[in-house]
Design an enzyme around this catalytic site. Structure first.
Site, short mmCIF file in Angstrom:
data_model
loop_
_atom_site.label_atom_id
_atom_site.label_comp_id
_atom_site.label_asym_id
_atom_site.label_seq_id
_atom_site.Cartn_x
_atom_site.Cartn_y
_atom_site.Cartn_z
N HIS A 147 -28.79 43.49 17.11
CA HIS A 147 -28.09 41.92 17.15
C HIS A 147 -27.80 41.49 15.70
O HIS A 147 -27.80 40.16 15.57
CB HIS A 147 -28.52 41.01 18.08
CG HIS A 147 -28.48 41.43 19.71
ND1 HIS A 147 -27.62 42.43 19.93
CD2 HIS A 147 -29.17 40.92 20.38
CE1 HIS A 147 -27.73 42.38 21.28
NE2 HIS A 147 -28.60 41.57 21.45
N HIS A 189 -23.20 37.15 24.58
CA HIS A 189 -24.63 37.41 25.09
C HIS A 189 -25.07 36.31 26.03
O HIS A 189 -26.36 35.96 26.07
CB HIS A 189 -25.59 37.72 24.02
CG HIS A 189 -27.08 38.52 24.32
ND1 HIS A 189 -27.94 38.00 25.20
CD2 HIS A 189 -27.18 39.75 23.83
CE1 HIS A 189 -28.79 39.07 25.09
NE2 HIS A 189 -28.42 40.14 24.49
N GLU A 209 -22.51 42.48 28.61
CA GLU A 209 -22.06 42.20 27.15
C GLU A 209 -21.17 43.56 26.95
O GLU A 209 -21.37 44.93 26.84
CB GLU A 209 -23.30 42.50 26.00
CG GLU A 209 -24.38 41.83 26.57
CD GLU A 209 -25.59 42.39 25.86
OE1 GLU A 209 -25.63 42.63 24.77
OE2 GLU A 209 -26.84 42.50 26.54
#
Length: 381
Positions: A138, A210, A346
């Site tokens: 991420h 997210h 996602e």
């Protein structure tokens, strides 16, 4: 997807404070409120979008984050159906599992935190270690979810656009990247999240939204009874480090088959390798190839009747079932977010795409524009 612990919170907060930011709201009718101070004294903001049906989306310029989404159940009762925090401090805390955030530069995982462009290898932070195998997750230690964006409201479109300039070398990525994220709420009960990005040097990119969803409106309840449909007949198996092996495996006759609406908890504990490695569902599904925006997932809470339909123009969707929520976070109203009390859907490019030539390319070059659109449509039945 499992969120990595923040190893250097104070350093992250300092880096957040070093970014330029601001919010334009002087002439807008869209409410803009204070959301709490950052360690450097700046004030994070929160924008509230409302449609004619009473749906409310609250978006912060910290992390271009969807802080809450209030939608009605089948009786018309509004409730927030997301996990998150009451102020900016929560989103900078060790208990933040990327709740509601825009994550990048590269959402999901990159093997060993390394990739190569035009013969040059780049090394990123290895801030996650599923199966005790380090990887990049991420965007690194201070990803897009931890920085301040510049927010601007647009009354005519009932939207908020947030802009962030990531400098060359930030978190190890090459190229100065300019990213714009726009949230738009319309009267068809659709919240659109749209991304556009450009770079001045070749780089890799996979910007992902997210939010953690629990359509019951009660964050203490399990999402195992939610019914999920994914328009995908293949998924990406992983190794013990949750890095894709490169195989596109069929979902047929496995617990990974959500081609028809299925209760999430029905097979989550099945004796199946992928579920054992992920501690439950934490995988990318390969969406049925179609041009443009198309339905990727449909989620329903049978008790409240709330329905969420997710459409996207991306090739995959990561379904993460909240396996690693531990109840440690002081969430909204002091809520403790326990294991599997929320899930993520996602839309994305393939995980580890920079290291997998057979996957759709994640490279962005100067002169090109990266785009990613996701539409969240809410209803009740």
């Amino acid at each position: 997807m499992k969120a990595a612990p923040l190893m250097t919170l104070m350093a992250a907060a300092c880096l957040v404070g070093c970014k330029e930011s601001g919010s334009s709201s002087a002439t807008s009718k869209i409410p803009v409120d204070n959301f709490g101070k950052l360690p450097d004294g700046r004030e994070a903001k929160i924008f509230t979008l409302t449609n004619k049906n009473g749906l409310r989306a609250k978006i912060s310029d910290l992390g271009a984050t969807l802080v809450s989404m209030e939608v009605p159940d089948k009786a018309g009762k509004l409730a927030d159906v997301t996990h998150g925090f009451d102020n900016a401090a929560g989103y900078l805390s060790p208990g933040n599992d990327y709740f509601g955030a825009t994550v990048g530069r590269f959402g999901n995982r990159i093997k060993d935190g390394k990739f190569t462009i035009e013969g040059k290898e780049y090394t990123l932070a290895t801030n996650n270690a599923p199966g005790d195998i380090p990887c990049h997750l991420h965007g690194g230690n201070v990803g897009f979810n931890k920085v301040m964006w510049t927010g601007e409201a647009n009354d005519a479109n009932n939207s908020v656009t947030l802009t962030y300039v990531s400098k060359d070398g930030e978190e190890g990525y090459p190229g100065t990247l300019t990213t714009k994220v726009t949230y738009t709420l319309n009267d068809d009960n659709e919240l659109k999240w749209e991304v556009k990005a450009t770079t001045d040097a070749p780089t890799v990119l996979n910007i992902v939204h997210h939010t953690y969803w629990n359509l019951s409106g009660d964050p203490s309840t399990s999402i195992n009874d939610h019914l999920l449909m994914l328009d995908a007949d293949k998924y990406l198996p992983t190794n013990a480090g949750l890095i894709p092996t490169g195989e596109l495996a069929p979902v047929a006759d496995t617990p990974m088959d959500f081609t028809k609406p299925t209760a999430i908890g029905d097979r989550v504990e099945a004796d199946f390798e992928a579920l054992k490695l992920g501690g439950g569902y934490d995988h990318a599904w390969v969406l049925t190839p179609k041009e443009g925006l198309r339905l990727a997932a449909r989620l329903k809470d049978p008790k409240s009747g709330r329905v969420l339909e997710v459409s996207t123009d991306q090739p995959a969707i990561q379904f993460y079932g909240g396996n690693f929520l531990k109840g440690a976070a002081d969430g909204k109203g002091g809520a403790k977010y326990e294991k599997r009390t929320a899930l993520c859907l996602e839309t994305e490019g393939f995980p580890d795409a920079p290291n997998q030539p057979s996957f759709p390319s994640a490279e962005l070059k100067p002169g090109e524009t990266y785009t990613h659109t996701m539409v969240l449509k809410f209803s009740a039945e």
